[in-house]
Design a protein around this motif. Structure first.
Motif, PDB file in Angstrom:
ATOM      1  N   LYS A  23      -2.725 -11.328 -28.408  1.00  0.00           N
ATOM      2  CA  LYS A  23      -3.744 -12.102 -27.685  1.00  0.00           C
ATOM      3  C   LYS A  23      -4.776 -12.956 -28.456  1.00  0.00           C
ATOM      4  O   LYS A  23      -5.324 -13.886 -27.940  1.00  0.00           O
ATOM      5  CB  LYS A  23      -4.709 -10.765 -27.184  1.00  0.00           C
ATOM      6  CG  LYS A  23      -4.110 -10.400 -25.756  1.00  0.00           C
ATOM      7  CD  LYS A  23      -5.075  -9.347 -25.134  1.00  0.00           C
ATOM      8  CE  LYS A  23      -4.418  -8.850 -24.135  1.00  0.00           C
ATOM      9  NZ  LYS A  23      -5.321  -8.012 -23.112  1.00  0.00           N
ATOM     10  N   ILE A  24      -4.881 -12.768 -29.863  1.00  0.00           N
ATOM     11  CA  ILE A  24      -5.641 -13.381 -30.813  1.00  0.00           C
ATOM     12  C   ILE A  24      -5.059 -14.878 -31.269  1.00  0.00           C
ATOM     13  O   ILE A  24      -5.506 -15.532 -32.018  1.00  0.00           O
ATOM     14  CB  ILE A  24      -6.628 -12.597 -31.777  1.00  0.00           C
ATOM     15  CG1 ILE A  24      -5.480 -11.963 -32.686  1.00  0.00           C
ATOM     16  CG2 ILE A  24      -7.358 -11.600 -31.090  1.00  0.00           C
ATOM     17  CD1 ILE A  24      -5.850 -11.030 -33.801  1.00  0.00           C
ATOM     18  N   GLY A  25      -3.663 -14.615 -30.966  1.00  0.00           N
ATOM     19  CA  GLY A  25      -2.970 -15.972 -31.713  1.00  0.00           C
ATOM     20  C   GLY A  25      -1.855 -15.762 -32.909  1.00  0.00           C
ATOM     21  O   GLY A  25      -1.436 -16.532 -33.345  1.00  0.00           O
ATOM     22  N   GLY A  26      -1.915 -14.504 -32.893  1.00  0.00           N
ATOM     23  CA  GLY A  26      -0.720 -14.129 -34.128  1.00  0.00           C
ATOM     24  C   GLY A  26      -1.373 -14.215 -35.503  1.00  0.00           C
ATOM     25  O   GLY A  26      -2.315 -14.372 -35.885  1.00  0.00           O
ATOM     26  N   PRO A  27      -0.243 -14.016 -36.442  1.00  0.00           N
ATOM     27  CA  PRO A  27      -0.667 -14.061 -37.928  1.00  0.00           C
ATOM     28  C   PRO A  27      -1.276 -15.335 -38.210  1.00  0.00           C
ATOM     29  O   PRO A  27      -0.936 -16.502 -37.869  1.00  0.00           O
ATOM     30  CB  PRO A  27       0.811 -13.954 -38.398  1.00  0.00           C
ATOM     31  CG  PRO A  27       1.701 -13.333 -37.476  1.00  0.00           C
ATOM     32  CD  PRO A  27       1.164 -13.744 -36.098  1.00  0.00           C
ATOM     33  N   GLY A  28      -2.365 -15.258 -38.871  1.00  0.00           N
ATOM     34  CA  GLY A  28      -3.098 -16.445 -39.451  1.00  0.00           C
ATOM     35  C   GLY A  28      -4.173 -16.704 -38.568  1.00  0.00           C
ATOM     36  O   GLY A  28      -5.147 -17.639 -38.824  1.00  0.00           O
ATOM     37  N   ALA A  29      -4.443 -16.028 -37.184  1.00  0.00           N
ATOM     38  CA  ALA A  29      -5.612 -16.290 -36.480  1.00  0.00           C
ATOM     39  C   ALA A  29      -6.805 -15.793 -37.379  1.00  0.00           C
ATOM     40  O   ALA A  29      -6.825 -14.956 -38.277  1.00  0.00           O
ATOM     41  CB  ALA A  29      -5.417 -15.352 -35.207  1.00  0.00           C
ATOM     42  N   VAL A  30      -8.070 -16.404 -37.134  1.00  0.00           N
ATOM     43  CA  VAL A  30      -9.426 -15.850 -37.646  1.00  0.00           C
ATOM     44  C   VAL A  30      -9.965 -15.104 -36.798  1.00  0.00           C
ATOM     45  O   VAL A  30      -9.890 -14.971 -35.585  1.00  0.00           O
ATOM     46  CB  VAL A  30      -9.979 -17.426 -37.544  1.00  0.00           C
ATOM     47  CG1 VAL A  30     -11.428 -16.986 -38.191  1.00  0.00           C
ATOM     48  CG2 VAL A  30      -9.287 -18.298 -38.570  1.00  0.00           C
TER      49      VAL A  30
END
Length: 86
Positions: A23-30
């Motif tokens: 939901k937050i955008g995957g690895p590397g998301a802030v």
């Protein structure tokens, strides 16, 4: 989704459940951590604009322009100081 739980590791890492990570955008998301009294809220962070990034690096404004010769001299002095025999 039920409340997800995760345990902080000894080296301070926090595993994120797969459903949340997706939901937050995957690895590397802030991720932003917001402290609200005795609670800490995690939310998806926004990417910084170039202006926000520049202000973080140079809070007092951009540095004075330097010539190539001045930069070379500064690098030379830094390396001499760093590698001086003690």
């Amino acid at each position: 989704m039920a409340n997800a739980r995760s345990k902080i590791s000894d080296d301070g890492k926090l595993p994120v459940p797969a459903e949340i990570l997706e939901k937050i955008g995957g690895p590397g998301a802030v991720i932003e951590f917001i402290q609200d009294g005795d609670q800490v809220i995690l939310r998806r962070g926004k990417a910084m604009t170039f202006e926000e990034f520049r202000k973080r690096i140079f809070p007092d404004g951009p540095p004075e322009p330097r010539t190539v010769e001045e930069m070379d001299d500064g690098i030379r002095r830094h390396l001499r100081k760093k590698h001086a025999r003690r």
